[in-house]
Scaffold this active site. Structure first.
Site, mmCIF file in Angstrom:
data_model
loop_
_atom_site.group_PDB
_atom_site.id
_atom_site.type_symbol
_atom_site.label_atom_id
_atom_site.label_comp_id
_atom_site.label_asym_id
_atom_site.label_seq_id
_atom_site.Cartn_x
_atom_site.Cartn_y
_atom_site.Cartn_z
ATOM 1 N N ARG A 188 1.139 -1.448 0.062
ATOM 2 C CA ARG A 188 0.217 0.442 -0.039
ATOM 3 C C ARG A 188 0.498 1.117 -0.155
ATOM 4 O O ARG A 188 0.624 2.270 0.447
ATOM 5 C CB ARG A 188 -1.268 -0.385 1.467
ATOM 6 C CG ARG A 188 -1.956 -0.971 1.118
ATOM 7 C CD ARG A 188 -3.479 -0.062 0.610
ATOM 8 N NE ARG A 188 -4.339 -1.361 0.857
ATOM 9 C CZ ARG A 188 -5.153 -1.777 2.108
ATOM 10 N NH1 ARG A 188 -5.434 -0.409 1.888
ATOM 11 N NH2 ARG A 188 -6.099 -2.500 1.220
ATOM 12 N N ARG A 235 -3.600 6.427 1.337
ATOM 13 C CA ARG A 235 -3.871 7.492 1.945
ATOM 14 C C ARG A 235 -2.631 8.514 2.826
ATOM 15 O O ARG A 235 -2.967 9.217 3.499
ATOM 16 C CB ARG A 235 -4.535 7.837 2.630
ATOM 17 C CG ARG A 235 -6.147 7.527 1.727
ATOM 18 C CD ARG A 235 -7.191 6.676 2.373
ATOM 19 N NE ARG A 235 -6.984 5.539 3.076
ATOM 20 C CZ ARG A 235 -7.995 4.876 3.797
ATOM 21 N NH1 ARG A 235 -9.011 5.129 3.684
ATOM 22 N NH2 ARG A 235 -7.872 2.849 3.596
ATOM 23 N N ARG A 282 -6.825 12.390 -5.017
ATOM 24 C CA ARG A 282 -7.751 11.918 -4.871
ATOM 25 C C ARG A 282 -8.848 12.658 -4.458
ATOM 26 O O ARG A 282 -10.400 12.411 -4.469
ATOM 27 C CB ARG A 282 -6.974 11.018 -3.348
ATOM 28 C CG ARG A 282 -8.496 9.649 -3.176
ATOM 29 C CD ARG A 282 -9.288 8.807 -4.123
ATOM 30 N NE ARG A 282 -9.700 7.985 -2.308
ATOM 31 C CZ ARG A 282 -11.208 8.834 -2.806
ATOM 32 N NH1 ARG A 282 -11.512 9.990 -2.987
ATOM 33 N NH2 ARG A 282 -11.817 8.029 -2.153
ATOM 34 N N ASP A 338 -6.762 -2.037 -7.430
ATOM 35 C CA ASP A 338 -7.563 -2.466 -5.992
ATOM 36 C C ASP A 338 -7.611 -4.182 -6.176
ATOM 37 O O ASP A 338 -7.723 -4.521 -7.306
ATOM 38 C CB ASP A 338 -8.827 -1.787 -5.436
ATOM 39 C CG ASP A 338 -9.120 -2.046 -4.705
ATOM 40 O OD1 ASP A 338 -7.710 -2.259 -3.167
ATOM 41 O OD2 ASP A 338 -10.638 -2.394 -3.685
ATOM 42 N N TYR A 397 -15.416 -11.087 -0.248
ATOM 43 C CA TYR A 397 -16.114 -10.236 -0.156
ATOM 44 C C TYR A 397 -17.366 -10.996 -1.189
ATOM 45 O O TYR A 397 -18.371 -9.903 -0.975
ATOM 46 C CB TYR A 397 -15.199 -9.132 -1.219
ATOM 47 C CG TYR A 397 -13.944 -8.607 -0.871
ATOM 48 C CD1 TYR A 397 -14.731 -7.634 0.529
ATOM 49 C CD2 TYR A 397 -12.882 -9.024 -0.619
ATOM 50 C CE1 TYR A 397 -13.624 -6.863 1.347
ATOM 51 C CE2 TYR A 397 -11.700 -8.436 0.532
ATOM 52 C CZ TYR A 397 -12.647 -7.843 1.024
ATOM 53 O OH TYR A 397 -11.954 -6.696 2.648
HETATM 54 O O1 CP3 Z 1 -0.143 -1.421 -2.618
HETATM 55 C C1 CP3 Z 1 -0.069 -0.105 -2.989
HETATM 56 O O2 CP3 Z 1 0.281 0.920 -2.463
HETATM 57 C C2 CP3 Z 1 -0.801 -0.591 -4.267
HETATM 58 C C3 CP3 Z 1 -3.270 -0.658 -4.038
HETATM 59 C C4 CP3 Z 1 -3.411 -1.084 -3.395
HETATM 60 C C5 CP3 Z 1 -4.310 -0.300 -3.023
HETATM 61 N N1 CP3 Z 1 -5.543 -1.741 -2.518
HETATM 62 C C6 CP3 Z 1 -5.526 0.432 -2.924
HETATM 63 C C7 CP3 Z 1 -6.285 0.829 -2.036
HETATM 64 C C8 CP3 Z 1 -3.615 -2.187 -3.505
HETATM 65 C C9 CP3 Z 1 -2.066 -3.548 -3.212
HETATM 66 C C10 CP3 Z 1 -4.341 -2.919 -2.889
HETATM 67 C C11 CP3 Z 1 -5.334 -4.315 -2.269
HETATM 68 C C12 CP3 Z 1 -6.335 -4.647 -1.259
HETATM 69 N N2 CP3 Z 1 -7.719 -3.813 -1.508
HETATM 70 C C13 CP3 Z 1 -6.218 -5.407 -0.631
HETATM 71 C C14 CP3 Z 1 -5.211 -6.392 -0.455
HETATM 72 C C15 CP3 Z 1 -4.051 -6.043 0.588
HETATM 73 C C16 CP3 Z 1 -3.932 -5.799 2.155
HETATM 74 O O3 CP3 Z 1 -3.728 -5.225 2.689
HETATM 75 O O4 CP3 Z 1 -3.872 -6.868 2.683
HETATM 76 C C17 CP3 Z 1 -7.772 -5.911 -0.418
HETATM 77 C C18 CP3 Z 1 -8.424 -6.102 1.067
HETATM 78 C C19 CP3 Z 1 -8.156 -4.639 -0.506
HETATM 79 C C20 CP3 Z 1 -10.115 -4.158 -0.790
HETATM 80 C C21 CP3 Z 1 -10.367 -2.525 -0.006
HETATM 81 N N3 CP3 Z 1 -9.866 -1.391 -0.913
HETATM 82 C C22 CP3 Z 1 -10.176 -2.286 0.763
HETATM 83 C C23 CP3 Z 1 -10.869 -3.128 2.601
HETATM 84 C C24 CP3 Z 1 -10.191 -0.593 1.044
HETATM 85 C C25 CP3 Z 1 -10.728 0.300 2.507
HETATM 86 C C26 CP3 Z 1 -9.739 0.044 3.666
HETATM 87 C C27 CP3 Z 1 -9.095 1.660 3.246
HETATM 88 O O5 CP3 Z 1 -7.513 0.836 3.348
HETATM 89 O O6 CP3 Z 1 -9.969 2.814 2.880
HETATM 90 C C28 CP3 Z 1 -9.473 -0.681 -0.177
HETATM 91 C C29 CP3 Z 1 -9.472 0.559 -0.650
HETATM 92 C C30 CP3 Z 1 -7.673 1.095 -0.809
HETATM 93 N N4 CP3 Z 1 -7.778 0.573 -1.770
HETATM 94 C C31 CP3 Z 1 -7.417 2.110 -0.654
HETATM 95 C C32 CP3 Z 1 -6.548 1.808 -1.788
HETATM 96 C C33 CP3 Z 1 -5.375 3.167 -1.349
HETATM 97 C C34 CP3 Z 1 -8.291 3.932 0.280
HETATM 98 C C35 CP3 Z 1 -9.107 4.152 -0.934
HETATM 99 C C36 CP3 Z 1 -9.276 5.864 -0.550
HETATM 100 O O7 CP3 Z 1 -8.018 6.481 -1.433
HETATM 101 O O8 CP3 Z 1 -9.755 6.214 0.199
#
Ligand code: CP3
Length: 347
Positions: A28, A32, A41, A77, A153
């Site tokens: 990640r 944010r 964003r 994502d 999911y």
């Molecule tokens: O690693 C990176 O920088 C690449 C981008 C990336 C995102 N999500 C961006 C994201 C990656 C590799 C993911 C994977 C992801 N997405 C996982 C597995 C990763 C892990 O930590 O185990 C999961 C479970 C998700 C599903 C998901 N996406 C959730 C549960 C959420 C909401 C929770 C949260 O952290 O906000 C997201 C949103 C998300 N994916 C954001 C980002 C940067 C935040 C969204 C925003 O900008 O508001």
């Protein structure tokens, strides 16, 4: 692949070859906690950002550059792959992802398709744009969710604490479970193949929630499908298998496949490496919250992870899970510099 890219730190470590210092990237890393991410964003919703290759490429590249990490990870994502499979996906503000038509019955399975992966063209366009602009020695990682995590999911309709609906369906409707998992395997394989074709040098499979399973259940309900993915990916592309929350699953995680095993912090890295076998590379495993401690603690804990790896070829430094939004970006930059400095002394 150019010789420079082929010989970069990350790919050398992935092949368990010697390196000048330990490679590091952060799960990640484009998120944010970075002001550069927040300013992009502010202008678009999260799903729009994923679907706009120009902006997704920008945040991918900015994070790699700002942190000085040894790999970029595609900005996307885990869940948009569910859209071509027939699921309606929304990211609610503050509440995380939501699937409006989760799968609960055999009737529901009829509308779930393996999916036309060409519909995710925005992802492959992002890969091409990023690859064009990345430094010549920095690999680009693609990624996807593992079948169990994606299924959770698709069944729960969003995040979950105990995965009750998922497990009820898994235990109670074996045909439905198999049908869903097989469609997910086919979709994920097609999706990762296209990311690789478009220009990714390695991929990571995230099984973020499989840790909720007992070893016997993981073996029966998750492993065959994850293995089905790794078996079908091109053998020359390094594949990271990340799973979190349950070190008891480590031997099975290894058995399911991947040339690099992603570890969380709940187990000492040296112990984990011996459990998965020294003939595989490992990635990890600092607790993300250590980034919110003082610099001295960060340094001590970073050194402890490097000590546990013992300078053995095949260690890629990372957190044990994604960086948290409340993290100070300067701490992440400091971590990257520390790994490079302390890692050089050992390799
Ligand atoms: O690693 C990176 O920088 C690449 C981008 C990336 C995102 N999500 C961006 C994201 C990656 C590799 C993911 C994977 C992801 N997405 C996982 C597995 C990763 C892990 O930590 O185990 C999961 C479970 C998700 C599903 C998901 N996406 C959730 C549960 C959420 C909401 C929770 C949260 O952290 O906000 C997201 C949103 C998300 N994916 C954001 C980002 C940067 C935040 C969204 C925003 O900008 O508001």
């Amino acid at each position: 692949m150019t010789p420079e890219l082929n010989d970069c730190r990350f790919l050398r470590a992935a092949r368990r070859q010697s390196v000048d210092t330990t490679p590091v990237w952060i799960m990640r890393q484009a998120g944010r906690y970075l002001p550069e991410y927040r300013s992009v964003r502010d202008k678009v919703s999260f799903l729009e950002l994923c679907k706009r290759p120009d902006l997704a490429a920008e945040v991918t590249l900015t994070a790699q550059q700002a942190l000085g990490v040894d790999a970029a990870i595609l900005f996307a994502d885990l869940l948009p792959i569910l859209e071509p499979m027939g699921f309606q996906l929304e990211y609610t503000s503050g509440g995380g992802p939501k699937i409006h038509n989760p799968i609960r019955t055999s009737e529901d399975l009829k509308r779930v398709r393996a999916g036309d992966l060409d519909e995710l063209g925005f992802v492959y366009d992002t890969v091409r744009l990023v690859r064009k602009q990345l430094p010549a020695n920095i690999p680009l990682l693609g990624f996807a969710g593992a079948p169990f995590t994606l299924a959770s999911y698709a069944i729960e309709g969003g995040g979950s604490r105990d995965f009750a609906r998922t497990k009820r369906l898994m235990y109670g409707c074996p045909d439905l479970w198999t049908g869903l998992m097989q469609r997910l395997v086919d979709s994920v394989v097609g999706y990762l193949e296209r990311q690789i074709e478009a220009g990714c040098q390695a991929v990571q499979l995230f099984d973020s929630w499989a840790g909720c399973l007992s070893p016997a259940d993981y073996r029966q309900y998750a492993l065959p499908y994850t293995k089905g993915i790794f078996d079908r990916l091109p053998a020359h592309v390094p594949a990271i298998h990340f799973l979190t929350g349950n070190p008891a699953l480590l031997p099975l995680q290894r058995e399911a496949g991947g040339s690099i095993i992603g570890l969380d912090w709940r187990i000492d890295l040296a112990d984990a490496w011996s459990r998965v076998g020294l003939d595989v590379a490992v990635q990890g495993n600092l607790d993300p919250l250590v980034l919110q401690a003082d610099l001295a603690t960060l340094k001590t804990q970073t050194r402890a992870v490097l000590d546990a790896a013992g300078g053995r070829p095949g260690h890629i430094f990372n957190l044990g899970h994604g960086v948290l939004p409340e993290t100070d970006p300067n701490q992440v930059k400091a971590l990257v510099a520390m790994v490079h400095e302390m890692g050089a002394a050992r390799s």
